[in-house]
Write an enzyme that holds these catalytic residues in place. Sequence first.
Site, PDB file in Angstrom:
ATOM      1  N   CYS A 116       0.824  -1.224   0.000  1.00  0.00           N
ATOM      2  CA  CYS A 116       0.000   0.000   0.000  1.00  0.00           C
ATOM      3  C   CYS A 116       0.850   1.263   0.000  1.00  0.00           C
ATOM      4  CB  CYS A 116      -0.942  -0.005   1.189  1.00  0.00           C
ATOM      5  SG  CYS A 116      -2.028  -1.431   1.168  1.00  0.00           S
ATOM      6  N   HIS A 257      -3.270   6.903   2.392  1.00  0.00           N
ATOM      7  CA  HIS A 257      -3.719   5.579   1.968  1.00  0.00           C
ATOM      8  C   HIS A 257      -5.043   5.278   2.670  1.00  0.00           C
ATOM      9  CE1 HIS A 257      -4.155   1.455   1.177  1.00  0.00           C
ATOM     10  NE2 HIS A 257      -3.732   1.039   2.356  1.00  0.00           N
ATOM     11  N   ASN A 287     -10.287  -0.394   0.759  1.00  0.00           N
ATOM     12  CA  ASN A 287      -8.828  -0.303   0.655  1.00  0.00           C
ATOM     13  C   ASN A 287      -8.393  -0.917  -0.680  1.00  0.00           C
ATOM     14  OD1 ASN A 287      -6.080  -0.772   0.774  1.00  0.00           O
ATOM     15  ND2 ASN A 287      -6.076  -1.505   2.881  1.00  0.00           N
TER      16      ASN A 287
HETATM   17  N1  ACO Z   1     -17.499  -8.211  11.749  1.00  0.00           N
HETATM   18  C1  ACO Z   1     -17.863  -8.351  13.035  1.00  0.00           C
HETATM   19  N2  ACO Z   1     -16.979  -8.567  14.025  1.00  0.00           N
HETATM   20  C2  ACO Z   1     -15.672  -8.621  13.672  1.00  0.00           C
HETATM   21  C3  ACO Z   1     -15.239  -8.473  12.340  1.00  0.00           C
HETATM   22  C4  ACO Z   1     -16.212  -8.271  11.366  1.00  0.00           C
HETATM   23  N3  ACO Z   1     -15.899  -8.120  10.062  1.00  0.00           N
HETATM   24  N4  ACO Z   1     -13.892  -8.560  12.325  1.00  0.00           N
HETATM   25  C5  ACO Z   1     -13.483  -8.749  13.593  1.00  0.00           C
HETATM   26  N5  ACO Z   1     -14.564  -8.795  14.404  1.00  0.00           N
HETATM   27  C6  ACO Z   1     -14.595  -8.971  15.848  1.00  0.00           C
HETATM   28  C7  ACO Z   1     -13.342  -9.598  16.397  1.00  0.00           C
HETATM   29  O1  ACO Z   1     -13.398 -10.993  16.302  1.00  0.00           O
HETATM   30  C8  ACO Z   1     -13.342  -9.085  17.822  1.00  0.00           C
HETATM   31  O2  ACO Z   1     -14.197  -9.898  18.560  1.00  0.00           O
HETATM   32  P1  ACO Z   1     -13.821 -10.298  20.089  1.00  0.00           P
HETATM   33  O3  ACO Z   1     -13.747  -8.993  20.831  1.00  0.00           O
HETATM   34  O4  ACO Z   1     -14.969 -11.164  20.474  1.00  0.00           O
HETATM   35  O5  ACO Z   1     -12.512 -11.012  19.997  1.00  0.00           O
HETATM   36  C9  ACO Z   1     -13.962  -7.704  17.708  1.00  0.00           C
HETATM   37  O6  ACO Z   1     -14.674  -7.692  16.462  1.00  0.00           O
HETATM   38  C10 ACO Z   1     -12.956  -6.571  17.722  1.00  0.00           C
HETATM   39  O7  ACO Z   1     -11.924  -6.890  16.798  1.00  0.00           O
HETATM   40  P2  ACO Z   1     -10.684  -5.948  16.567  1.00  0.00           P
HETATM   41  O8  ACO Z   1      -9.690  -6.656  15.725  1.00  0.00           O
HETATM   42  O9  ACO Z   1     -10.259  -5.400  17.919  1.00  0.00           O
HETATM   43  O10 ACO Z   1     -11.359  -4.744  15.747  1.00  0.00           O
HETATM   44  P3  ACO Z   1     -10.712  -3.385  15.363  1.00  0.00           P
HETATM   45  O11 ACO Z   1     -11.483  -2.287  15.952  1.00  0.00           O
HETATM   46  O12 ACO Z   1      -9.209  -3.391  15.563  1.00  0.00           O
HETATM   47  O13 ACO Z   1     -10.972  -3.350  13.791  1.00  0.00           O
HETATM   48  C11 ACO Z   1      -9.781  -3.663  11.722  1.00  0.00           C
HETATM   49  C12 ACO Z   1     -10.397  -4.345  12.948  1.00  0.00           C
HETATM   50  C13 ACO Z   1     -10.884  -2.930  10.998  1.00  0.00           C
HETATM   51  C14 ACO Z   1      -9.182  -4.733  10.844  1.00  0.00           C
HETATM   52  C15 ACO Z   1      -8.689  -2.662  12.202  1.00  0.00           C
HETATM   53  O14 ACO Z   1      -7.826  -3.290  13.123  1.00  0.00           O
HETATM   54  C16 ACO Z   1      -7.880  -2.111  11.059  1.00  0.00           C
HETATM   55  O15 ACO Z   1      -8.380  -1.403  10.211  1.00  0.00           O
HETATM   56  N6  ACO Z   1      -6.560  -2.394  11.053  1.00  0.00           N
HETATM   57  C17 ACO Z   1      -5.680  -1.919   9.998  1.00  0.00           C
HETATM   58  C18 ACO Z   1      -5.743  -2.900   8.873  1.00  0.00           C
HETATM   59  C19 ACO Z   1      -5.136  -2.353   7.620  1.00  0.00           C
HETATM   60  O16 ACO Z   1      -5.140  -1.171   7.395  1.00  0.00           O
HETATM   61  N7  ACO Z   1      -4.657  -3.268   6.792  1.00  0.00           N
HETATM   62  C20 ACO Z   1      -4.214  -2.963   5.485  1.00  0.00           C
HETATM   63  C21 ACO Z   1      -2.927  -2.230   5.424  1.00  0.00           C
HETATM   64  S1  ACO Z   1      -2.644  -1.809   3.813  1.00  0.00           S
HETATM   65  C22 ACO Z   1      -1.817  -3.025   2.889  1.00  0.00           C
HETATM   66  O17 ACO Z   1      -0.618  -3.007   2.808  1.00  0.00           O
HETATM   67  C23 ACO Z   1      -2.582  -4.080   2.143  1.00  0.00           C
END
Ligand code: ACO
Length: 331
Positions: A116, A257, A287
């Site tokens: 990214c 990004h 994304n």
């Molecule tokens: N729907 C419902 N619940 C979900 C989902 C979903 N799609 N995904 C995860 N959960 C649950 C989890 O299991 C967790 O449940 P638990 O508390 O019972 O264990 C709860 O929701 C909270 O999960 P978190 O991982 O803490 O959620 P968070 O608020 O961190 O959001 C996310 C997750 C959106 C992935 C976030 O961490 C994020 O955006 N991270 C950055 C990712 C990113 O940008 N990646 C790409 C980089 S770019 C590249 O190079 C390709």
Amino acid sequence: MNNMGVGMAITGCGSAAPESILTNDHLAQMVDTSDEWINIRTGMKNRHIASPSESLSQLSAVAAKGAIAMAGISPTDIDLIILATSTPDDLFGSACRIQGLIGATNAVAFDLTAACSGFLFALITASQFISTGMYHNVLVIGADVLSRWVDWSDRTSCILFGDGAGAVVCQGVKDNRLLSFGMYSNGSQNDSLNLNYHGNGKPLVDNLTVQHGSYNPITMNGKEVYRFAVAKVPEAISKTMFQANLTADDIDWLLLHQANQRIMDAVAKRLNIAQSKILSNIAEYGNTSAASIPLALDAAVRDGRVKPGDIIAASGFGAGLTWGSAIFKWG
Ligand code: ACO
């Protein structure tokens, strides 16, 4: 600007996205999630998904033609094409296929992979070829079709990614408009986000064995990537602002990004830049990896938000881990 007096200006942009749209409600039919959860946690509503007959090269060619037309030059004026992608149609690279599709017969073309951060790294690479006087007109494309590499049963990652392509034309000029930039990577956090090759030993002949397989879908430690982004992106942008002798008040637009609206909001807050200056298209595209920055830029230029002379602070970040920042004046 270098001592040869060659600066760089970004004089045209273009973009393309597949027609098919995958909504949050579609995702809720596929995995245990909801429109509300996705929207609150990421700001995403839709993503555009390439059909089996659409290719990364085709999308890139459309984006490239738009950028070349806006710059007011012809494909044969292009000296260099850099395609930033992690998802080429061909592992040997797709830049040359795009060169063929747009008829840039006088260019040399190659791929660059930095996930990214790819578009930012390619833009900075272009500036180096321009500042040495080696090339005058450089086409930089950021494109990805990550939908081909997503684990569609993993709700923690499949909700995030969409497909698209964006492009800019960079030209050598006297009045340098790339004000400052920085590029960074940290290999010790490489495990946070991967699209790894995986294979099994395949006996060849005598006692020789090779690995034979394919690529695993994307694996991601979302929390780790989130923490990294909100710490490193503001730091990188602050450094480039300092190098360019600018303060937060001088920045007209924050072009990040598009990984998560909450990341963009947190970065703006840390930099004391008003939320209204964030260029975001995440609700519509999700994304799109290397495509996300030029896609968001192209929309903002074409709808008149970004005007010639506006100062844009851009930052890419992602797998590697890699991150980078560039500050430029549009047009
Ligand atoms: N729907 C419902 N619940 C979900 C989902 C979903 N799609 N995904 C995860 N959960 C649950 C989890 O299991 C967790 O449940 P638990 O508390 O019972 O264990 C709860 O929701 C909270 O999960 P978190 O991982 O803490 O959620 P968070 O608020 O961190 O959001 C996310 C997750 C959106 C992935 C976030 O961490 C994020 O955006 N991270 C950055 C990712 C990113 O940008 N990646 C790409 C980089 S770019 C590249 O190079 C390709």
